[in-house]
Design a protein around this motif. Structure first.
Motif, PDB file in Angstrom:
ATOM      1  N   ASP A 108     -92.840  57.333   8.415  1.00 32.35           N
ATOM      2  CA  ASP A 108     -93.623  56.856   9.556  1.00 32.35           C
ATOM      3  C   ASP A 108     -95.103  56.940   9.219  1.00 32.35           C
ATOM      4  O   ASP A 108     -95.516  57.721   8.342  1.00 32.35           O
ATOM      5  CB  ASP A 108     -93.324  57.687  10.814  1.00 32.35           C
ATOM      6  N   GLY A 109     -95.907  56.143   9.925  1.00 35.74           N
ATOM      7  CA  GLY A 109     -97.341  56.133   9.686  1.00 35.74           C
ATOM      8  C   GLY A 109     -98.090  55.487  10.830  1.00 35.74           C
ATOM      9  O   GLY A 109     -97.528  54.710  11.607  1.00 35.74           O
ATOM     10  N   LYS A 110     -99.365  55.804  10.960  1.00 31.83           N
ATOM     11  CA  LYS A 110    -100.212  55.202  11.999  1.00 31.83           C
ATOM     12  C   LYS A 110    -101.674  55.408  11.632  1.00 31.83           C
ATOM     13  O   LYS A 110    -102.011  56.266  10.799  1.00 31.83           O
ATOM     14  CB  LYS A 110     -99.921  55.815  13.374  1.00 31.83           C
ATOM     15  N   CYS A 111    -102.545  54.608  12.266  1.00 36.77           N
ATOM     16  CA  CYS A 111    -103.986  54.716  12.068  1.00 36.77           C
ATOM     17  C   CYS A 111    -104.665  54.821  13.432  1.00 36.77           C
ATOM     18  O   CYS A 111    -104.189  54.261  14.422  1.00 36.77           O
ATOM     19  CB  CYS A 111    -104.527  53.507  11.308  1.00 36.77           C
ATOM     20  N   PHE A 112    -105.796  55.528  13.484  1.00 40.38           N
ATOM     21  CA  PHE A 112    -106.506  55.732  14.744  1.00 40.38           C
ATOM     22  C   PHE A 112    -107.889  56.293  14.456  1.00 40.38           C
ATOM     23  O   PHE A 112    -108.185  56.735  13.350  1.00 40.38           O
ATOM     24  CB  PHE A 112    -105.735  56.714  15.640  1.00 40.38           C
ATOM     25  N   SER A 113    -108.739  56.268  15.482  1.00 39.58           N
ATOM     26  CA  SER A 113    -109.994  57.014  15.452  1.00 39.58           C
ATOM     27  C   SER A 113    -109.864  58.187  16.420  1.00 39.58           C
ATOM     28  O   SER A 113    -109.072  58.137  17.368  1.00 39.58           O
ATOM     29  CB  SER A 113    -111.175  56.122  15.857  1.00 39.58           C
ATOM     30  N   VAL A 114    -110.644  59.233  16.227  1.00 37.42           N
ATOM     31  CA  VAL A 114    -110.545  60.420  17.070  1.00 37.42           C
ATOM     32  C   VAL A 114    -110.884  60.085  18.518  1.00 37.42           C
ATOM     33  O   VAL A 114    -110.247  60.589  19.455  1.00 37.42           O
ATOM     34  CB  VAL A 114    -111.468  61.541  16.536  1.00 37.42           C
ATOM     35  N   ASP A 115    -111.856  59.213  18.742  1.00 29.73           N
ATOM     36  CA  ASP A 115    -112.228  58.842  20.106  1.00 29.73           C
ATOM     37  C   ASP A 115    -111.062  58.220  20.866  1.00 29.73           C
ATOM     38  O   ASP A 115    -110.971  58.340  22.099  1.00 29.73           O
ATOM     39  CB  ASP A 115    -113.400  57.861  20.100  1.00 29.73           C
ATOM     40  N   GLU A 116    -110.170  57.547  20.163  1.00 30.52           N
ATOM     41  CA  GLU A 116    -109.033  56.890  20.815  1.00 30.52           C
ATOM     42  C   GLU A 116    -107.970  57.880  21.296  1.00 30.52           C
ATOM     43  O   GLU A 116    -107.148  57.527  22.149  1.00 30.52           O
ATOM     44  CB  GLU A 116    -108.381  55.888  19.862  1.00 30.52           C
ATOM     45  N   ILE A 117    -107.955  59.066  20.761  1.00 27.40           N
ATOM     46  CA  ILE A 117    -106.880  60.016  21.086  1.00 27.40           C
ATOM     47  C   ILE A 117    -107.383  61.206  21.905  1.00 27.40           C
ATOM     48  O   ILE A 117    -106.699  62.215  22.015  1.00 27.40           O
ATOM     49  CB  ILE A 117    -106.183  60.524  19.806  1.00 27.40           C
ATOM     50  N   VAL A 118    -108.582  61.085  22.493  1.00 30.23           N
ATOM     51  CA  VAL A 118    -109.114  62.181  23.304  1.00 30.23           C
ATOM     52  C   VAL A 118    -108.336  62.286  24.611  1.00 30.23           C
ATOM     53  O   VAL A 118    -108.245  61.330  25.377  1.00 30.23           O
ATOM     54  CB  VAL A 118    -110.611  61.983  23.600  1.00 30.23           C
ATOM     55  N   GLN A 119    -107.745  63.438  24.849  1.00 30.99           N
ATOM     56  CA  GLN A 119    -107.079  63.776  26.113  1.00 30.99           C
ATOM     57  C   GLN A 119    -107.466  65.214  26.457  1.00 30.99           C
ATOM     58  O   GLN A 119    -106.969  66.155  25.853  1.00 30.99           O
ATOM     59  CB  GLN A 119    -105.562  63.652  25.992  1.00 30.99           C
ATOM     60  N   PRO A 120    -108.364  65.386  27.430  1.00 30.77           N
ATOM     61  CA  PRO A 120    -108.887  66.728  27.718  1.00 30.77           C
ATOM     62  C   PRO A 120    -107.804  67.688  28.195  1.00 30.77           C
ATOM     63  O   PRO A 120    -106.762  67.284  28.724  1.00 30.77           O
ATOM     64  CB  PRO A 120    -109.917  66.477  28.827  1.00 30.77           C
ATOM     65  N   ASP A 121    -108.088  68.979  28.029  1.00 33.30           N
ATOM     66  CA  ASP A 121    -107.232  70.013  28.593  1.00 33.30           C
ATOM     67  C   ASP A 121    -107.312  69.960  30.125  1.00 33.30           C
ATOM     68  O   ASP A 121    -108.234  69.361  30.690  1.00 33.30           O
ATOM     69  CB  ASP A 121    -107.669  71.391  28.097  1.00 33.30           C
ATOM     70  N   PRO A 122    -106.382  70.589  30.833  1.00 31.06           N
ATOM     71  CA  PRO A 122    -106.407  70.542  32.302  1.00 31.06           C
ATOM     72  C   PRO A 122    -107.630  71.248  32.882  1.00 31.06           C
ATOM     73  O   PRO A 122    -108.101  72.249  32.327  1.00 31.06           O
ATOM     74  CB  PRO A 122    -105.118  71.271  32.691  1.00 31.06           C
ATOM     75  N   PRO A 123    -108.148  70.758  34.013  1.00 32.71           N
ATOM     76  CA  PRO A 123    -109.174  71.514  34.751  1.00 32.71           C
ATOM     77  C   PRO A 123    -108.613  72.858  35.201  1.00 32.71           C
ATOM     78  O   PRO A 123    -107.404  73.029  35.320  1.00 32.71           O
ATOM     79  CB  PRO A 123    -109.486  70.603  35.944  1.00 32.71           C
ATOM     80  N   ILE A 124    -109.497  73.797  35.478  1.00 30.66           N
ATOM     81  CA  ILE A 124    -109.074  75.154  35.826  1.00 30.66           C
ATOM     82  C   ILE A 124    -109.721  75.592  37.145  1.00 30.66           C
ATOM     83  O   ILE A 124    -110.603  74.925  37.680  1.00 30.66           O
ATOM     84  CB  ILE A 124    -109.423  76.164  34.712  1.00 30.66           C
ATOM     85  N   ALA A 125    -109.270  76.734  37.640  1.00 24.86           N
ATOM     86  CA  ALA A 125    -109.866  77.425  38.792  1.00 24.86           C
ATOM     87  C   ALA A 125    -109.935  76.552  40.047  1.00 24.86           C
ATOM     88  O   ALA A 125    -110.961  76.491  40.722  1.00 24.86           O
ATOM     89  CB  ALA A 125    -111.263  77.951  38.437  1.00 24.86           C
ATOM     90  N   LEU A 126    -108.838  75.898  40.382  1.00 26.02           N
ATOM     91  CA  LEU A 126    -108.812  75.100  41.607  1.00 26.02           C
ATOM     92  C   LEU A 126    -108.849  76.014  42.836  1.00 26.02           C
ATOM     93  O   LEU A 126    -108.177  77.048  42.872  1.00 26.02           O
ATOM     94  CB  LEU A 126    -107.553  74.228  41.667  1.00 26.02           C
ATOM     95  N   ASN A 127    -109.628  75.626  43.830  1.00 26.25           N
ATOM     96  CA  ASN A 127    -109.672  76.344  45.098  1.00 26.25           C
ATOM     97  C   ASN A 127    -110.070  75.381  46.203  1.00 26.25           C
ATOM     98  O   ASN A 127    -110.508  74.261  45.931  1.00 26.25           O
ATOM     99  CB  ASN A 127    -110.647  77.529  45.031  1.00 26.25           C
TER     100      ASN A 127
END
Length: 295
Positions: A137-156
């Motif tokens: 298997d193989g694929k190509c990408f740039s880092v900007d294309e795969i940015v998915q932030p971690d979840p927000p925290i400290a909800l109130n």
């Protein structure tokens, strides 16, 4: 270098002008991915028995990791050890060298982790999985294309106000950005999406994306329990990260008015004021009549 690697290198080398700025990065990566498939048709119909990439993700544009599935044998000849190789298309480098994954441990099983030393935001990557020298298997990408932030925290949440009838209430929900997202210096600009629903419902209500870390939620029913969650994405991106932990909001029923049917109309007060008003009017009338008689 086997034939597949040679053909892929030639395909990437032929795109050097594109990487210098004459074509958008997305078009270049699309052509590189097409080259991966055209030189190895097996990549188009990757058997479910062979490992294949499931996702590549960068939480903060400074590191990233790629993950792949397990090999399923079903009595077939066992595959050898799975290895990940990568190359970066840097116009300053005359030759493109395939290098093995720098860290198979930190991101978990069946993964490869690239720390900040191996991560370049502006340089596209091509990666491939190999077993016994064969590419599966193989694929190509740039880092900007795969940015998915971690979840927000400290909800109130805090209560803003309650309707005069005591049936609905408004609240303000707040949270904090993912700890590893450098938003203070502007390296990451995040948009947030809040979703909420009653606990016994299945469909989430979505609010429009916002840039702030707080938002009011209006017209919630009192005496109901709600679930609230928030996720984020890089601004101008379509790739949301995972949702935060669920925040539970319980709105107690107000004592004054339990429901619309129980709404108490102050009839006695109106009657008292009515009698008082009529008495005053009668007194004024009699006083005026008495004055006219005296004149």
């Amino acid at each position: 270098m086997d034939l597949w690697q040679l053909l892929l290198t030639l395909a990437l080398a032929g795109s050097s002008d594109a990487f210098s700025g004459s074509e958008p990065t997305a078009a270049i990566l699309s052509r590189a991915s097409w080259s991966l498939q055209s030189v190895n048709p097996g990549l188009k119909t990757n058997s479910s028995k062979e490992p294949k990439f499931t996702k590549c993700r960068s939480p903060e544009r400074e590191t990233f990791s790629c993950h792949w599935t397990d090999a399923v044998h079903h009595g077939l000849k066992s595959l050898g050890p799975i290895q990940l190789f990568y190359t970066r298309r840097n116009i300053q480098e005359q030759t493109q060298e395939w290098k093995e994954c720098p860290d198979y441990v930190s991101a978990g099983e069946n993964s490869c982790y690239f720390n900040s030393s191996f991560t370049s935001v502006w340089i596209p990557y091509c990666i491939k999985l190999t077993s016994n020298g064969d590419t599966v298997d193989g694929k190509c990408f740039s880092v900007d294309e795969i940015v998915q932030p971690d979840p927000p925290i400290a909800l109130n949440w805090t209560l803003l106000n309650v309707s005069l009838t005591g049936i609905h209430a408004d609240i303000q929900v707040r949270w904090e950005a993912p700890p590893n997202a450098d938003i203070q210096k502007g390296w990451m600009v995040l948009e947030y999406e809040l979703q909420y629903k009653e606990v016994n419902e299945t469909k989430w209500k979505m609010m429009d994306p916002i840039l702030s870390t707080s938002v009011p939620v209006y017209s919630l029913k009192v005496d109901k329990e709600y679930e609230v969650r928030v996720r984020s994405k890089r601004r101008n991106s379509r790739n949301y990260g995972e949702f935060s932990e669920v925040l539970y909001v319980t709105l107690p029923q107000m004592n004054q008015f339990t429901c619309e049917e129980d709404f108490y109309f102050p009839w006695l007060l109106i009657i008292i004021f009515g009698i008082f008003g009529l008495t005053v009017m009668l007194f004024v009338f009699l006083f005026s009549k008495q004055q006219r008689k005296e004149n």
